[in-house]
Design a protein around this motif. Structure first.
Motif, PDB file in Angstrom:
ATOM      1  N   ALA A 155       0.825  -1.215   0.000  1.00 20.20           N
ATOM      2  CA  ALA A 155       0.000   0.000   0.000  1.00 20.20           C
ATOM      3  C   ALA A 155       0.852   1.255   0.000  1.00 20.20           C
ATOM      4  O   ALA A 155       0.471   2.285  -0.583  1.00 20.20           O
ATOM      5  N   ASP A 156       2.037   1.198   0.642  1.00 21.47           N
ATOM      6  CA  ASP A 156       2.897   2.375   0.707  1.00 21.47           C
ATOM      7  C   ASP A 156       3.571   2.661  -0.629  1.00 21.47           C
ATOM      8  O   ASP A 156       4.111   3.758  -0.829  1.00 21.47           O
ATOM      9  N   ARG A 157       3.548   1.702  -1.555  1.00 23.87           N
ATOM     10  CA  ARG A 157       4.155   1.889  -2.878  1.00 23.87           C
ATOM     11  C   ARG A 157       3.100   2.056  -3.967  1.00 23.87           C
ATOM     12  O   ARG A 157       3.437   2.106  -5.149  1.00 23.87           O
ATOM     13  N   THR A 158       1.826   2.116  -3.572  1.00 21.25           N
ATOM     14  CA  THR A 158       0.731   2.205  -4.523  1.00 21.25           C
ATOM     15  C   THR A 158       0.189   3.623  -4.566  1.00 21.25           C
ATOM     16  O   THR A 158      -0.134   4.204  -3.529  1.00 21.25           O
ATOM     17  N   VAL A 159       0.108   4.188  -5.769  1.00 26.75           N
ATOM     18  CA  VAL A 159      -0.319   5.577  -5.939  1.00 26.75           C
ATOM     19  C   VAL A 159      -1.507   5.636  -6.887  1.00 26.75           C
ATOM     20  O   VAL A 159      -1.466   5.103  -8.005  1.00 26.75           O
ATOM     21  N   GLY A 160      -2.589   6.276  -6.430  1.00 26.63           N
ATOM     22  CA  GLY A 160      -3.764   6.453  -7.278  1.00 26.63           C
ATOM     23  C   GLY A 160      -4.701   7.472  -6.666  1.00 26.63           C
ATOM     24  O   GLY A 160      -4.673   7.708  -5.451  1.00 26.63           O
ATOM     25  N   ALA A 161      -5.515   8.098  -7.501  1.00 33.00           N
ATOM     26  CA  ALA A 161      -6.432   9.137  -7.030  1.00 33.00           C
ATOM     27  C   ALA A 161      -7.653   8.509  -6.376  1.00 33.00           C
ATOM     28  O   ALA A 161      -7.932   7.322  -6.531  1.00 33.00           O
ATOM     29  N   GLY A 162      -8.390   9.325  -5.652  1.00 31.04           N
ATOM     30  CA  GLY A 162      -9.641   8.873  -5.043  1.00 31.04           C
ATOM     31  C   GLY A 162      -9.538   8.766  -3.543  1.00 31.04           C
ATOM     32  O   GLY A 162      -8.524   8.290  -3.009  1.00 31.04           O
ATOM     33  N   ALA A 163     -10.564   9.221  -2.851  1.00 33.29           N
ATOM     34  CA  ALA A 163     -10.598   9.150  -1.393  1.00 33.29           C
ATOM     35  C   ALA A 163     -11.050   7.761  -0.961  1.00 33.29           C
ATOM     36  O   ALA A 163     -12.004   7.206  -1.505  1.00 33.29           O
ATOM     37  N   ALA A 164     -10.345   7.178   0.035  1.00 32.30           N
ATOM     38  CA  ALA A 164     -10.648   5.828   0.501  1.00 32.30           C
ATOM     39  C   ALA A 164     -11.770   5.836   1.535  1.00 32.30           C
ATOM     40  O   ALA A 164     -11.870   6.758   2.351  1.00 32.30           O
ATOM     41  N   ASP A 165     -12.613   4.795   1.478  1.00 30.62           N
ATOM     42  CA  ASP A 165     -13.628   4.660   2.516  1.00 30.62           C
ATOM     43  C   ASP A 165     -13.034   3.883   3.689  1.00 30.62           C
ATOM     44  O   ASP A 165     -11.823   3.636   3.740  1.00 30.62           O
ATOM     45  N   GLY A 166     -13.866   3.477   4.636  1.00 30.84           N
ATOM     46  CA  GLY A 166     -13.373   2.818   5.838  1.00 30.84           C
ATOM     47  C   GLY A 166     -12.694   1.490   5.585  1.00 30.84           C
ATOM     48  O   GLY A 166     -11.900   1.026   6.403  1.00 30.84           O
ATOM     49  N   GLU A 167     -12.982   0.848   4.447  1.00 31.32           N
ATOM     50  CA  GLU A 167     -12.371  -0.439   4.114  1.00 31.32           C
ATOM     51  C   GLU A 167     -11.266  -0.309   3.074  1.00 31.32           C
ATOM     52  O   GLU A 167     -10.756  -1.310   2.585  1.00 31.32           O
ATOM     53  N   GLY A 168     -10.917   0.932   2.735  1.00 28.29           N
ATOM     54  CA  GLY A 168      -9.821   1.154   1.798  1.00 28.29           C
ATOM     55  C   GLY A 168     -10.207   1.218   0.342  1.00 28.29           C
ATOM     56  O   GLY A 168      -9.332   1.336  -0.532  1.00 28.29           O
ATOM     57  N   TRP A 169     -11.503   1.172   0.035  1.00 26.57           N
ATOM     58  CA  TRP A 169     -11.944   1.225  -1.360  1.00 26.57           C
ATOM     59  C   TRP A 169     -11.953   2.664  -1.863  1.00 26.57           C
ATOM     60  O   TRP A 169     -12.411   3.560  -1.178  1.00 26.57           O
ATOM     61  N   ARG A 170     -11.441   2.841  -3.093  1.00 27.29           N
ATOM     62  CA  ARG A 170     -11.391   4.159  -3.725  1.00 27.29           C
ATOM     63  C   ARG A 170     -12.061   4.091  -5.092  1.00 27.29           C
ATOM     64  O   ARG A 170     -11.833   3.139  -5.839  1.00 27.29           O
ATOM     65  N   PRO A 171     -12.874   5.072  -5.448  1.00 25.20           N
ATOM     66  CA  PRO A 171     -13.408   5.111  -6.815  1.00 25.20           C
ATOM     67  C   PRO A 171     -12.319   5.540  -7.785  1.00 25.20           C
ATOM     68  O   PRO A 171     -11.420   6.319  -7.428  1.00 25.20           O
ATOM     69  N   PHE A 172     -12.378   5.034  -8.997  1.00 22.76           N
ATOM     70  CA  PHE A 172     -11.435   5.467 -10.016  1.00 22.76           C
ATOM     71  C   PHE A 172     -11.745   6.905 -10.420  1.00 22.76           C
ATOM     72  O   PHE A 172     -12.904   7.288 -10.571  1.00 22.76           O
ATOM     73  N   ALA A 173     -10.695   7.705 -10.582  1.00 25.39           N
ATOM     74  CA  ALA A 173     -10.876   9.071 -11.064  1.00 25.39           C
ATOM     75  C   ALA A 173     -11.333   9.030 -12.511  1.00 25.39           C
ATOM     76  O   ALA A 173     -11.075   8.072 -13.246  1.00 25.39           O
ATOM     77  N   LYS A 174     -12.040  10.057 -12.949  1.00 24.29           N
ATOM     78  CA  LYS A 174     -12.577  10.111 -14.299  1.00 24.29           C
ATOM     79  C   LYS A 174     -11.724  11.024 -15.177  1.00 24.29           C
ATOM     80  O   LYS A 174     -11.143  11.995 -14.711  1.00 24.29           O
ATOM     81  N   GLY A 175     -11.683  10.682 -16.455  1.00 21.02           N
ATOM     82  CA  GLY A 175     -10.921  11.489 -17.403  1.00 21.02           C
ATOM     83  C   GLY A 175      -9.742  10.728 -17.960  1.00 21.02           C
ATOM     84  O   GLY A 175      -9.179   9.847 -17.292  1.00 21.02           O
ATOM     85  N   PRO A 176      -9.345  11.031 -19.231  1.00 23.13           N
ATOM     86  CA  PRO A 176      -8.224  10.341 -19.879  1.00 23.13           C
ATOM     87  C   PRO A 176      -6.946  10.427 -19.047  1.00 23.13           C
ATOM     88  O   PRO A 176      -6.531  11.505 -18.644  1.00 23.13           O
ATOM     89  N   GLY A 177      -6.338   9.272 -18.793  1.00 26.15           N
ATOM     90  CA  GLY A 177      -5.079   9.227 -18.070  1.00 26.15           C
ATOM     91  C   GLY A 177      -5.199   9.383 -16.568  1.00 26.15           C
ATOM     92  O   GLY A 177      -4.215   9.205 -15.845  1.00 26.15           O
ATOM     93  N   LYS A 178      -6.400   9.704 -16.057  1.00 27.67           N
ATOM     94  CA  LYS A 178      -6.560   9.916 -14.614  1.00 27.67           C
ATOM     95  C   LYS A 178      -6.951   8.651 -13.869  1.00 27.67           C
ATOM     96  O   LYS A 178      -6.688   8.531 -12.678  1.00 27.67           O
ATOM     97  N   ALA A 179      -7.580   7.717 -14.573  1.00 21.81           N
ATOM     98  CA  ALA A 179      -8.044   6.487 -13.931  1.00 21.81           C
ATOM     99  C   ALA A 179      -6.920   5.459 -13.898  1.00 21.81           C
ATOM    100  O   ALA A 179      -7.067   4.323 -14.336  1.00 21.81           O
TER     101      ALA A 179
END
Length: 301
Positions: free
Chosen positions: A60-84
């Motif tokens: 997890a410390d080496r994983t980078v991605g957009a989106g706010a995590a919920d209580g279980e660590g799930w994040r929605p994918f960001a929208k837009g070309p190259g952002k997801a």
């Protein structure tokens, strides 16, 4: 169907997404990445009913991605070309390139290949109540994750968790008003002003059983007789006799995908000891082949 683009130095590859898809180095993952820096289980993608989400299972410390995590660590994918896109510490990345909802998939347990769309129809038939191995009846509907064999392959079925429900069907082949018209390489089912047309091998196999009905009698065909007539109608003679049963299954699947009800009842089966006979459930008075037959639209019925 949802689709992921994945690149870890060996060139990008596309991965069709099941309702839940895991990525990592261990053989049990859905998308295998054979790289020494890849965690055994790195990332899970999951369909959340209206959107795709992701969470890190390892590193997890080496994983980078957009989106706010919920209580279980799930994040929605960001929208837009190259952002997801989700990256792993400069090693590589995955990107959600098709955000549409999941669809039925088959996972080959020998090769790791994922089969989708028309390829699925080579191994299972789809009906009103689920999916079954192609040409195997009776057989209970396959459950999500169930392993089965079909045409020499060992497969696991991955059902979509949130399929789009069909409120009503536009056509039912069981209706007393349903007519079947078979012409060159196409077969059309019609109920009043609504019709659906099948083309290719589906039309060829329907021709075989439709002509058997028009010849009089009860229209029953044994597997060998049906195969011989299918070959005479242009089918491949080097095919196994079971090909006829596979094609009947594909017809039922195509009808289901075309929003047609009653596909499982389109062919009637009669068994006596080891012998089996099959016929079309639509009677001769509602069938036309190449413009001939009592079922000719506008003619006497």
């Amino acid at each position: 169907m949802g689709r992921l683009l994945l690149d870890f130095g060996d060139g990008p590859r596309r991965v069709p997404l099941g309702a839940s898809t895991r990525i990592g180095r261990h053989w049990s993952n859905d998308a295998l990445v054979d790289h020494p820096g890849m965690p055994l289980h790195w990332l899970e993608l999951r369909w959340a009913g209206r959107q795709w989400t992701w969470r890190a299972l390892g590193a997890a410390d080496r994983t980078v991605g957009a989106g706010a995590a919920d209580g279980e660590g799930w994040r929605p994918f960001a929208k837009g070309p190259g952002k997801a896109r989700v990256k792993l510490d400069g090693m590589g990345w995955v990107e959600l390139v098709d955000p549409s909802e999941p669809a039925l998939l088959l996972h080959d347990l020998t090769t790791g290949e994922r089969l989708e769309a028309e390829d699925v129809e080579e191994y299972v038939e789809l009906g009103d109540d689920g999916a079954r191995p192609l040409g195997v009846r009776p057989h209970p509907p396959l459950q999500d994750g169930q392993v089965f064999t079909s045409r020499g392959r060992t497969l696991r079925i991955l059902l979509a968790e949130s399929p789009t429900p069909t409120a009503t069907t536009a056509l039912d082949v069981r209706a007393l008003a349903c007519h079947l018209d078979v012409a060159e390489r196409e077969a059309t089912f019609t109920v009043e002003r609504t019709s659906r047309t099948l083309r290719g091998e589906g039309a060829r196999i329907l021709r075989v059983y439709a002509e058997a009905r028009l010849r009089g009698g009860e229209g029953w065909l044994s597997p060998l007789d049906a195969f011989a007539e299918w070959v005479a109608a242009g089918g491949q003679p080097e095919s196994p006799v079971e090909r006829v049963a596979w094609e009947r299954g594909k017809v039922r699947t195509r009808l289901s995908l075309a929003d047609v009800a009653g596909g499982p009842e389109l062919f009637e089966v009669e068994r006596e000891g080891p012998s089996t006979r099959v016929r079309l459930s639509i009677p001769a008075e509602r069938i036309t082949v190449d413009g001939r037959g009592p079922g000719r639209q506008g003619g006497t019925r």
